[in-house]
Design a protein around this motif. Structure first.
Motif, PDB file in Angstrom:
ATOM      1  N   ASP A   7       0.815  -1.212   0.000  1.00 39.77           N
ATOM      2  CA  ASP A   7       0.000   0.000   0.000  1.00 39.77           C
ATOM      3  C   ASP A   7       0.850   1.264   0.000  1.00 39.77           C
ATOM      4  O   ASP A   7       0.497   2.259  -0.648  1.00 39.77           O
ATOM      5  N   LEU A   8       1.962   1.244   0.694  1.00 35.55           N
ATOM      6  CA  LEU A   8       2.856   2.399   0.669  1.00 35.55           C
ATOM      7  C   LEU A   8       3.401   2.630  -0.743  1.00 35.55           C
ATOM      8  O   LEU A   8       3.513   3.772  -1.188  1.00 35.55           O
ATOM      9  N   ARG A   9       3.726   1.552  -1.429  1.00 29.49           N
ATOM     10  CA  ARG A   9       4.179   1.682  -2.814  1.00 29.49           C
ATOM     11  C   ARG A   9       3.059   2.227  -3.693  1.00 29.49           C
ATOM     12  O   ARG A   9       3.287   3.083  -4.557  1.00 29.49           O
ATOM     13  N   SER A  10       1.838   1.754  -3.469  1.00 31.32           N
ATOM     14  CA  SER A  10       0.698   2.242  -4.246  1.00 31.32           C
ATOM     15  C   SER A  10       0.443   3.722  -3.993  1.00 31.32           C
ATOM     16  O   SER A  10       0.090   4.470  -4.911  1.00 31.32           O
ATOM     17  N   VAL A  11       0.619   4.165  -2.749  1.00 32.08           N
ATOM     18  CA  VAL A  11       0.460   5.585  -2.423  1.00 32.08           C
ATOM     19  C   VAL A  11       1.474   6.416  -3.195  1.00 32.08           C
ATOM     20  O   VAL A  11       1.153   7.468  -3.760  1.00 32.08           O
ATOM     21  N   ARG A  12       2.717   5.930  -3.214  1.00 30.24           N
ATOM     22  CA  ARG A  12       3.771   6.664  -3.922  1.00 30.24           C
ATOM     23  C   ARG A  12       3.439   6.792  -5.415  1.00 30.24           C
ATOM     24  O   ARG A  12       3.565   7.868  -6.009  1.00 30.24           O
ATOM     25  N   GLU A  13       2.986   5.699  -6.008  1.00 30.00           N
ATOM     26  CA  GLU A  13       2.660   5.707  -7.431  1.00 30.00           C
ATOM     27  C   GLU A  13       1.458   6.609  -7.713  1.00 30.00           C
ATOM     28  O   GLU A  13       1.456   7.363  -8.692  1.00 30.00           O
ATOM     29  N   ALA A  14       0.444   6.543  -6.853  1.00 32.21           N
ATOM     30  CA  ALA A  14      -0.747   7.370  -7.048  1.00 32.21           C
ATOM     31  C   ALA A  14      -0.421   8.850  -6.880  1.00 32.21           C
ATOM     32  O   ALA A  14      -0.953   9.705  -7.607  1.00 32.21           O
ATOM     33  N   THR A  15       0.445   9.169  -5.922  1.00 31.67           N
ATOM     34  CA  THR A  15       0.853  10.558  -5.707  1.00 31.67           C
ATOM     35  C   THR A  15       1.613  11.081  -6.917  1.00 31.67           C
ATOM     36  O   THR A  15       1.396  12.218  -7.348  1.00 31.67           O
ATOM     37  N   ASP A  16       2.482  10.253  -7.473  1.00 33.20           N
ATOM     38  CA  ASP A  16       3.222  10.669  -8.676  1.00 33.20           C
ATOM     39  C   ASP A  16       2.271  10.932  -9.840  1.00 33.20           C
ATOM     40  O   ASP A  16       2.447  11.908 -10.584  1.00 33.20           O
ATOM     41  N   ARG A  17       1.259  10.072 -10.000  1.00 33.18           N
ATOM     42  CA  ARG A  17       0.284  10.285 -11.073  1.00 33.18           C
ATOM     43  C   ARG A  17      -0.451  11.605 -10.884  1.00 33.18           C
ATOM     44  O   ARG A  17      -0.657  12.366 -11.830  1.00 33.18           O
ATOM     45  N   LEU A  18      -0.873  11.864  -9.656  1.00 28.99           N
ATOM     46  CA  LEU A  18      -1.608  13.096  -9.377  1.00 28.99           C
ATOM     47  C   LEU A  18      -0.731  14.325  -9.628  1.00 28.99           C
ATOM     48  O   LEU A  18      -1.178  15.292 -10.254  1.00 28.99           O
ATOM     49  N   LEU A  19       0.499  14.303  -9.143  1.00 23.72           N
ATOM     50  CA  LEU A  19       1.387  15.453  -9.310  1.00 23.72           C
ATOM     51  C   LEU A  19       1.706  15.697 -10.779  1.00 23.72           C
ATOM     52  O   LEU A  19       1.757  16.853 -11.227  1.00 23.72           O
TER      53      LEU A  19
END
Length: 231
Positions: A7-19
């Motif tokens: 989940d931490l990895r998924s958060v990082r990936e989702a944050t990168d997509r949003l940014l």
């Protein structure tokens, strides 16, 4: 099974997509309306940054927010910042949260979130993922419920179905995905049972109060599409 590392990895990936998506905006676009009533895109980015810092507080044993009033005041203070400042704050706060979350710790411990809600620490990364993914949709910049990763959609339907379970103000509801074999149950025990069927993004939209809010779901039984209380 909760996998906080995943989940931490998924958060990082989702944050990168949003940014990456938000970086294509400009200051004028940031001041335009989001999909959330009363909030501009700037409100959403300010909230995301403050939410990450609030989760740092949670993991350090502090109150998530000083108060409901201070939470709202911080968002109102910061929503009008220029785009580059907003993006930097979202990025830096995400880095601070990630650094705290990656420390060796007891992931089975119970932590206190907002409004007295408690959960095991291992589930907090998924709660942050919910914030990032759904608010990316809320930004109204082309990312839709149908664009969400399928794994996230399935888990968020699970999460919200559980959240609405046992509510006396929600009738018993059975949710059926258009794909055979996927069924969820939610709501209370009073009232006429309702059966809803449709694509998973539409089911999620009804549960989360997003998109068309389930307007295109087929009502197979019951008195129509129930209206859910605010999250």
């Amino acid at each position: 099974m909760i996998d906080h590392v995943h989940d931490l990895r998924s958060v990082r990936e989702a944050t990168d997509r949003l940014l990456t998506a938000a970086a294509k905006l400009d200051d004028a676009a940031l001041a335009e309306e989001s999909h959330l009533p009363g909030w501009t895109r700037g409100h959403i980015l300010a909230h995301l940054a403050h939410n990450a810092d609030a989760l740092v507080n949670v993991f350090e044993g502090l109150p998530m927010y000083e108060s409901a009033e201070s939470r709202e005041a911080d968002i109102e203070r910061d929503f009008g910042r220029p785009l580059l400042e907003q993006l930097e704050d979202v990025r830096n706060s995400a880095t601070r949260w990630e650094a705290v979350a990656e420390r060796p710790q007891d992931w089975t411990r119970v932590v206190e979130l907002r409004n007295g809600v408690t959960d095991v620490a291992a589930r907090v990364p998924f709660r942050r993922l919910i914030e990032v993914e759904l608010h990316h949709v809320d930004l109204n910049i082309g990312y839709k419920l149908s664009d969400l990763p399928e794994e996230f959609t399935d888990r968020e339907i699970d999460f919200l179905a559980d959240r609405w379970s046992g509510r006396p103000d929600v009738p018993p509801v059975t949710l059926r995905a258009a794909m055979p074999g996927q069924v969820w149950h939610t709501g209370g025990t009073e009232g006429t049972p309702v059966v809803l069927e449709g694509p998973k993004d539409e089911l999620l939209g009804w549960l989360a109060g997003r998109g068309l809010r389930g307007a295109h779901l087929a009502v197979l039984a019951g008195d129509g599409l129930p209206e859910l209380p605010p999250l």
